[in-house]
Design a protein around this motif. Structure first.
Motif, PDB file in Angstrom:
ATOM      1  N   LYS A 142       0.955  -1.092  -0.403  1.00  0.00           N
ATOM      2  CA  LYS A 142      -0.084   0.083  -0.021  1.00  0.00           C
ATOM      3  C   LYS A 142       0.922   1.274  -0.228  1.00  0.00           C
ATOM      4  O   LYS A 142       0.603   2.418  -0.953  1.00  0.00           O
ATOM      5  N   ALA A 143       2.076   1.540   0.644  1.00  0.00           N
ATOM      6  CA  ALA A 143       2.735   2.428   1.379  1.00  0.00           C
ATOM      7  C   ALA A 143       3.381   2.984  -0.267  1.00  0.00           C
ATOM      8  O   ALA A 143       4.070   4.125  -0.714  1.00  0.00           O
ATOM      9  N   ILE A 144       4.031   1.914  -1.147  1.00  0.00           N
ATOM     10  CA  ILE A 144       4.456   2.179  -2.853  1.00  0.00           C
ATOM     11  C   ILE A 144       3.189   2.121  -3.437  1.00  0.00           C
ATOM     12  O   ILE A 144       3.231   3.847  -4.292  1.00  0.00           O
ATOM     13  N   GLN A 145       2.258   2.580  -4.111  1.00  0.00           N
ATOM     14  CA  GLN A 145       0.705   2.876  -4.065  1.00  0.00           C
ATOM     15  C   GLN A 145       1.027   3.809  -4.330  1.00  0.00           C
ATOM     16  O   GLN A 145       0.054   5.056  -4.577  1.00  0.00           O
ATOM     17  N   GLU A 146       0.822   4.742  -2.395  1.00  0.00           N
ATOM     18  CA  GLU A 146       0.628   5.695  -1.228  1.00  0.00           C
ATOM     19  C   GLU A 146       1.962   7.021  -2.298  1.00  0.00           C
ATOM     20  O   GLU A 146       1.874   8.405  -1.868  1.00  0.00           O
ATOM     21  N   GLY A 147       2.966   6.460  -2.685  1.00  0.00           N
ATOM     22  CA  GLY A 147       4.275   6.898  -3.029  1.00  0.00           C
ATOM     23  C   GLY A 147       5.229   7.347  -2.061  1.00  0.00           C
ATOM     24  O   GLY A 147       5.964   7.658  -2.123  1.00  0.00           O
ATOM     25  N   ILE A 148       4.749   6.402  -0.750  1.00  0.00           N
ATOM     26  CA  ILE A 148       5.903   6.666   0.203  1.00  0.00           C
ATOM     27  C   ILE A 148       7.697   6.202   0.470  1.00  0.00           C
ATOM     28  O   ILE A 148       8.445   6.543   0.301  1.00  0.00           O
TER      29      ILE A 148
END
Lengths: 551, 339
Positions: free
Chosen positions: B206-212
């Motif tokens: 999820k963090a990858i999708q959020e751009g984190i």
């Protein structure tokens, strides 16, 4: 003459019997804790050098930070609201009185799950902010991280403050209004100069419960990855396969708790003084209007919204969105099991606390009173560790019984404690004894000593005195304690998880299998059921508090 | 006056009744570290096939201590876990029986079972690297070792190091490179993190999708679960990443197992062994893939269509039991560097 001798002996025996019974209960309650210490006394294979060099400072600092933060939040929420609903009269005051108790029905791990979901990147708040400002990525803007120490402090404070609120409110209500008149005449701020100093012991007692729960929490700190001592216990135990060192850390936590207990004992000693004039009229609330009412509403609404309505709203949102609305048989059975265990444990805790405290107070010496108090420290250990203590004690007991059976009677004994829900009940009684103990002892402190002495002079025996005179006088305290225990058991997770028999789910364990994988949607319905079953006794608790203070 | 004793005795009776044992003698009793909703398809299939009633108690921690405390009286027949370290704790404490089954020995590769035949692996999970489709340079990552390179500073997400999956990964690196190198690797990896380690493997995707972050270390089946989730949101996380099986040019991708054994004091050992044998049957091996996207341990069982589409990968064939031996050392490194 003859009958008199029999009667004396009989009563004499019985009174000794009570002391023996109280001592027996104390032993049962302390046995699992002794077992933990026994585990801790083993050889930790030099692990401490590594622990002190690496993680212990971090663990201790985080634990202290969490305790301090939760204490501040729960004090602000609990004391301010208690004072407002006692001192002022405003529209919906009566409603707020019980609404303020509702967060007690929310398990701490649940509020952590729901907030993480609500405040995360894809949650409604951040999505709204991005839409408003046209941002796209998480790195485009700053947003406070809920999975952090401050986040944990606020959330845990928001569900634990009701302990402080209840104690503070009762204490404020019991202050005679004449005290406030004196304060006013002396032109002092009556909250700071009168109410706070007198209510301090009660507030401290509530705070002690809050902090015990904070220190032993695993659910929130694991989810938020905050390295407290309790998280460390599990890293050492499961990660390094060293339960000895883990038990030693658990005993280190215990030092924190002993300090807290000392705080409560001291506070209780002072409370007696505060209660001597409780027959007087309590303060009559000042009628407010206009903006001041709005101010009161804001102060009262804040903790209720943070600690109850928002998490419940998130859960309801999941259900409305249509995830896992199937009210299956499993869930129904889990609800029944939770109720069964909750009621059994509440009854047992009250029975044990009453027998132990009545005996210690009216028949016991100093040592006995200390022992009985000591027996309520199970609250200080993380649930799983306590569960291991319980299972070791009763596993050995089962083995011993089996040995006797096969050696002397040539019978096969298949283990009685290990096979049913007995162990969960025992473990919950050990853990939540602190809550029942607190309730009963506060009740006993409110009884004027001369009433009991008078009944003694009139020839009533101990049992009659306890059942006919003491019990009715403290029945509301007992009821309130029982309800708190019930709510606590409904929320309890780690002990039920480890100690349950085959194919047995409580609402909390049923929820956990999904929540563990962060599948919050599937967990929403059982979570909501825990909250609802917790709300009913909480509302009833408010009623008993009102009865206690307004008659 | 007699009202109370009466109600107390009723309470006693009531408690006595509810504490009574609820388990039948011929049943198969399982202590499981695997969540019920993941095992129940196996149980249902087995009950249908054998006619034996199966009872389960699930807990994530402490079952070994419970089994130990129950001693000879324990009702448990079978132990199931999802991590080799947890499994070998049972063997270390001498809580497992030696199982004589040529079927198990012949079906399961030697590095995935205990040399004393006390425990067996039934499925495999690979620790893979998920990378964002949005950035192209991440496709240069070939090995776990690459993650410690300076160029990934601020771009990697991970769950806390103390979690069993990360601890096991570090143990495999300890095995490959020794203490000093493993510690250096872990430290440099930590320096590359985009945020404080938190959440589970799913949360990293999820963090990858959020751009984190652009890179995350996850167990492979999380990707499958997200990709085929009934929630649009979850599918979009998976759509946003590619999966890299690391170390294909050398020792192979680190794997962990789900496995089990027979309780030492089981009263029903024959049935217990039968159940373990069921778990390596064609049917059960296929279930592992279809329920949870796990790889079967048997090499002759065809992969499910989805797993096959991810391609074959080379696995690290270190004896899996070694992971458990090295785990405490790995945890020490994790403590020291603060992962």
């Amino acid at each position: 003459m003859f009958s008199q001798v029999i009667k004396d002996n009989f009563l004499g025996l019985r009174s000794n019997g009570w002391q023996t019974l109280a001592l027996l209960f104390t032993l049962v309650l302390l046995a699992p804790i002794v077992a933990i210490f026994y585990v801790a006394s083993g050889n930790s294979e030099g692990l401490w050098e590594h622990l002190i060099d690496s993680v212990i400072p971090r663990y201790v600092l985080n634990t202290l930070g969490l305790m301090l933060g939760v204490a501040i939040v729960s004090l602000i929420f609990g004391v301010s609201t208690a004072w407002i609903v006692v001192k002022y009269d405003f529209k919906f005051r009566r409603v707020f009185e019980w609404l303020l108790l509702l967060p007690a029905a929310i398990p701490a791990y649940l509020i952590a799950y729901t907030y993480a979901d609500f405040l995360e990147f894809s949650g409604p708040i951040q999505t709204g902010i991005r839409w408003l400002f046209g941002w796209e990525k998480a790195t485009d803007y700053w947003f406070p991280e809920i999975r952090s120490l401050p986040g944990a402090c606020i959330l845990m404070g928001a569900v634990l403050y009701p302990y402080v609120y209840v104690m503070a409110r009762v204490s404020f209500l019991l202050i005679p209004s004449s005290f406030f008149d004196v304060g006013l005449l002396a032109n002092r701020n009556i909250f700071i100069a009168v109410a706070l100093p007198i209510a301090r012991p009660a507030i401290a007692a509530g705070l002690a419960l809050v902090l015990m729960e904070t220190v032993s929490d695993f659910g929130v700190v694991e989810y938020f990855a905050i390295e407290t001592l309790t998280l460390g216990i599990f890293n050492v135990w499961l990660g390094m396969n060293n339960i000895t060192a883990a038990a030693q850390i658990a005993c280190l936590c215990f030092v924190f708790i002993i300090l807290l207990i000392a705080m409560e004992v001291i506070s209780r000693a002072r409370q007696k003084f505060a209660d001597t004039t409780k027959k007087s009229k309590s303060i009559s609330p000042t009628k407010l209007s206009g903006l001041k009412v709005a101010g009161c509403w804001i102060v009262c609404c804040l903790p209720i919204i943070i600690g109850f309505f928002l998490p419940v709203g998130v859960l309801l949102g999941f259900i409305v969105k249509g995830y896992s609305v199937d009210l299956n048989v499993e869930l129904g059975a889990a609800a029944l099991n939770s109720l069964l265990i909750g009621i059994s444990v509440a009854c047992l805790v009250l029975f044990l606390s009453s027998v132990m405290l009545f005996t210690a107070n009216y028949k016991g010496d100093f040592l006995m009173r200390r022992l009985v108090g000591l027996a309520s420290i199970g609250y200080a250990f993380p649930g799983t560790i306590l569960a291991i203590g319980v299972v070791s004690v009763f596993g050995h007991l089962d083995a011993a019984i089996a040995g006797i059976f096969s050696n002397f009677f040539n019978l096969k004994y298949s283990g009685w404690f290990g096979s049913g829900i007995g162990l969960i009940i025992v473990a919950c009684v050990v853990r939540f004894q602190a809550v029942g103990y607190g309730a009963v002892s506060r009740g006993l402190n409110q009884i004027p000593k001369n009433v009991v002495e008078a009944s003694q002079l009139l020839g009533a025996n101990f049992f009659d005195r306890s059942v006919k005179i003491v019990l009715p006088m403290i029945r509301l305290s007992i009821l309130a304690g029982g309800l708190l225990v019930f709510v606590d058991v409904m929320k309890e997770l780690p002990m039920a998880l480890l100690l349950r028999p085959f194919n047995f789910e409580t609402l909390a364990t049923y929820l956990y299998q999904f929540a563990k994988d962060e599948l919050l949607e599937e967990a929403a319905l059982p979570a909501l059921m825990i909250v609802i079953t917790g709300v009913i006794p909480v509302i009833f608790l408010n009623y008993t508090v009102n009865r206690l203070t307004r008659t | 006056m007699y009202k109370i004793p009466l109600s107390m005795s009723l309470l006693g009776l009531f408690l006595g009744l509810i504490i009574l044992p609820t388990v039948g003698l011929a049943d198969l009793n399982i202590y499981s570290h695997r969540q019920p909703f993941l095992i129940s398809p196996f149980i249902e299939a087995y009950e249908k096939e054998s006619g034996t009633k199966v009872n389960i108690v699930y807990a994530s921690k402490g079952l070994a201590q419970r089994l130990q405390a129950e001693g000879e009286l324990s009702p448990a027949d079978v132990i199931l876990t999802v991590d080799i370290a947890r499994l070998s704790v049972y063997a270390d404490k001498d809580l497992l029986a030696v199982v004589q089954s040529s079927l198990l020995e012949n079906s399961i590769p030697p590095h995935l079972r205990d040399k004393d035949n006390k425990w067996f692996a039934f499925s495999k999970r690979a620790r893979v690297i998920a990378v964002s489709k949005q950035s192209s340079d991440v496709n240069n990552i070939k090995d776990y070792e690459d993650l410690s390179n300076k160029e990934w500073e601020g771009r990697i997400c991970s769950r806390p190091g103390s979690h069993v999956y990360n601890r096991a990964l570090l143990a495999s690196i300890l095995h490959a490179h020794g203490y000093e190198k493993a510690k250096k690797w872990a430290k440099s990896l930590r320096d590359n993190f985009a945020r404080r380690p938190q959440g589970n493997d799913r949360a990293q995707v999820k963090a990858i999708q959020e751009g984190i972050c652009d890179i995350a270390i996850i167990n492979h089946y999380y990707y499958g679960k997200l990709k085929f989730s009934e929630k649009v949101e979850h599918r979009s996380w998976a759509d946003n990443v590619d999966i890299i099986f690391p170390n294909q040019g050398n020792r192979g991708t680190h794997i962990n197992i789900s496995g089990g054994g027979v309780a030492k004091y089981s009263k029903n050992k024959k049935e217990a062994v039968k159940f373990l044998e069921f778990l390596i049957s064609d049917k059960a091996q296929e279930l592992y893939a279809s329920i949870n996207f796990e790889y079967p341990v048997r090499t002759d069982v065809p992969l499910s269509e989805e797993l096959a589409s991810w391609g074959k990968f080379k696995e690290d064939k270190m004896p899996i039991g070694k992971i458990a031996v090295l785990a405490p050392e790995a945890q020490k490194i994790i403590d020291v560097i603060g992962w």
